[in-house]
Design a protein around this motif. Structure first.
Motif, PDB file in Angstrom:
ATOM      1  N   SER A  46      52.367  68.709  31.901  1.00  0.00           N
ATOM      2  CA  SER A  46      53.118  67.793  32.766  1.00  0.00           C
ATOM      3  C   SER A  46      52.262  67.005  33.520  1.00  0.00           C
ATOM      4  CB  SER A  46      53.996  68.478  33.664  1.00  0.00           C
ATOM      5  OG  SER A  46      53.476  69.276  34.616  1.00  0.00           O
ATOM      6  N   ILE A  47      51.259  67.373  33.979  1.00  0.00           N
ATOM      7  CA  ILE A  47      50.059  66.545  35.015  1.00  0.00           C
ATOM      8  C   ILE A  47      49.329  65.504  34.081  1.00  0.00           C
ATOM      9  CG2 ILE A  47      48.120  66.624  36.549  1.00  0.00           C
ATOM     10  CD1 ILE A  47      50.846  67.498  37.755  1.00  0.00           C
ATOM     11  N   TRP A  50      51.779  62.836  33.566  1.00  0.00           N
ATOM     12  CA  TRP A  50      51.648  61.870  34.837  1.00  0.00           C
ATOM     13  C   TRP A  50      50.562  61.058  34.819  1.00  0.00           C
ATOM     14  CZ3 TRP A  50      48.728  63.671  39.130  1.00  0.00           C
ATOM     15  CH2 TRP A  50      48.474  62.731  40.174  1.00  0.00           C
ATOM     16  N   ARG A  51      49.411  61.304  34.476  1.00  0.00           N
ATOM     17  CA  ARG A  51      47.993  61.038  34.476  1.00  0.00           C
ATOM     18  C   ARG A  51      48.019  59.712  33.365  1.00  0.00           C
ATOM     19  NH1 ARG A  51      44.691  66.393  35.794  1.00  0.00           N
ATOM     20  NH2 ARG A  51      44.637  65.991  38.249  1.00  0.00           N
ATOM     21  N   ALA A  55      49.374  57.760  36.855  1.00  0.00           N
ATOM     22  CA  ALA A  55      49.254  58.551  38.178  1.00  0.00           C
ATOM     23  C   ALA A  55      50.175  57.613  39.225  1.00  0.00           C
ATOM     24  CB  ALA A  55      47.797  58.955  38.407  1.00  0.00           C
ATOM     25  N   LEU A  58      54.352  60.496  42.784  1.00  0.00           N
ATOM     26  CA  LEU A  58      54.938  61.727  42.011  1.00  0.00           C
ATOM     27  C   LEU A  58      56.188  62.229  42.808  1.00  0.00           C
ATOM     28  CD1 LEU A  58      54.775  63.645  39.632  1.00  0.00           C
ATOM     29  CD2 LEU A  58      53.253  65.066  40.899  1.00  0.00           C
ATOM     30  N   HIS A  80      57.568  55.044  40.365  1.00  0.00           N
ATOM     31  CA  HIS A  80      57.235  56.551  40.510  1.00  0.00           C
ATOM     32  C   HIS A  80      57.176  57.066  39.311  1.00  0.00           C
ATOM     33  CE1 HIS A  80      57.868  55.717  44.805  1.00  0.00           C
ATOM     34  NE2 HIS A  80      57.586  56.914  44.983  1.00  0.00           N
ATOM     35  N   PHE A  81      56.624  58.316  39.157  1.00  0.00           N
ATOM     36  CA  PHE A  81      56.710  59.115  37.926  1.00  0.00           C
ATOM     37  C   PHE A  81      57.417  60.640  38.369  1.00  0.00           C
ATOM     38  CE2 PHE A  81      55.606  62.057  34.766  1.00  0.00           C
ATOM     39  CZ  PHE A  81      55.677  61.380  33.521  1.00  0.00           C
ATOM     40  N   ILE A  83      58.856  64.394  37.652  1.00  0.00           N
ATOM     41  CA  ILE A  83      58.708  65.492  36.762  1.00  0.00           C
ATOM     42  C   ILE A  83      59.778  66.276  37.089  1.00  0.00           C
ATOM     43  CG2 ILE A  83      57.484  67.532  36.184  1.00  0.00           C
ATOM     44  CD1 ILE A  83      54.799  66.173  36.881  1.00  0.00           C
ATOM     45  N   ASN A 105      59.615  56.796  32.742  1.00  0.00           N
ATOM     46  CA  ASN A 105      58.673  57.200  33.954  1.00  0.00           C
ATOM     47  C   ASN A 105      59.006  58.618  34.540  1.00  0.00           C
ATOM     48  OD1 ASN A 105      61.089  56.011  34.981  1.00  0.00           O
ATOM     49  ND2 ASN A 105      60.098  56.013  37.096  1.00  0.00           N
ATOM     50  N   CYS A 107      59.032  62.956  32.841  1.00  0.00           N
ATOM     51  CA  CYS A 107      58.749  63.877  31.583  1.00  0.00           C
ATOM     52  C   CYS A 107      59.411  65.508  32.394  1.00  0.00           C
ATOM     53  CB  CYS A 107      57.454  64.240  31.439  1.00  0.00           C
ATOM     54  SG  CYS A 107      56.375  65.406  32.622  1.00  0.00           S
TER      55      CYS A 107
END
Length: 229
Positions: A46-47, A50-51, A55, A58, A80-81, A83, A105, A107
């Motif tokens: 997941s990170i 995001w990256r 990035a 978050l 924003h992203f 999660i 944007n 996941c």
């Protein structure tokens, strides 16, 4: 997320909440439940997503259930992203009744939140916003330590900072969450009645349609420097 009627003899903030929060905060060592390999891989995936998306600031949608709230938050905050995290593969795989293509944007990830929050701290990845929307209330008096604000991981949630918002149809849960948040952060936080014309989760939609009262607390903690490397 909670989908059942709440039945409890508890009529106010649990008398042992303050002592429990203090004990978790003053334990002298981080919560030591081992992180599983599965949860670490899920976190890294997941990170990485995001990256790869740049990035952006978050947002965590914790306990996202079928993911409708994640989709709505990603639409509401296009810069924003988001999660969306839930431990249930079944819930994450259900039809969310989302109209049109999903926003890009976000996941979804299946992971245990206890591990996920601690892995964020370990990686020094700090969310701009954290949402805990209609969590399992664990309403019995003996359930206090199972509620997020009574859990040993709660100091990690606060340490991550950002805007933290909790909503529930059980007022006591939000009152306790606000009290625990105030205790650890030093920033006064209160429970307030909540109503909206645009519900973002299936439970929020259901409760509003049936005339249930909704409650929330919201606190804006100091932002922390993010490691997006």
């Amino acid at each position: 997320m909670n989908s059942l009627p709440i039945t409890s003899s508890q009529t106010g903030v649990h008398e042992h909440l303050s002592a429990l929060v203090a004990r978790h905060a003053d334990a002298g060592a981080p919560f030591r439940k081992p992180v599983t390999d599965y949860n670490r891989r899920a976190f890294e995936h997941s990170i990485a997503a995001w990256r790869a998306a740049g990035a952006a600031p978050l947002i965590l949608d914790t306990g996202c259930g079928v993911g409708l709230s994640t989709l709505n938050l990603a639409t509401q905050f296009p810069d924003h992203f988001v999660i969306g995290i839930d431990q249930s593969e079944d819930r994450l795989g259900r039809n969310t009744q989302w109209d049109g293509p999903p926003p890009g944007n976000l996941c979804f990830i299946r992971a245990d939140l206890v591990d996920y929050w601690r892995l964020l701290l370990e990686a020094k990845v700090f969310p701009a916003r954290q949402y805990l929307l209609y969590p399992n209330p664990w309403p019995k008096i003996g359930h206090l330590a199972r509620r997020w604000h009574g859990h040993a991981v709660f100091p990690s949630i606060i340490a991550l900072g950002g805007v933290i918002e909790c909503r529930s149809n059980w007022r006591i849960y939000v009152e306790e969450f606000a009290a625990a948040l105030t205790q650890l952060s030093g920033r006064p936080t209160a429970c307030e009645a909540y109503a909206t014309d645009t519900p973002i989760t299936p439970f929020e939609r259901k409760y509003l349609a049936s005339g249930h009262a909704l409650w929330r607390c919201r606190s804006e903690l100091p932002p922390q420097k993010n490691d997006a490397g």
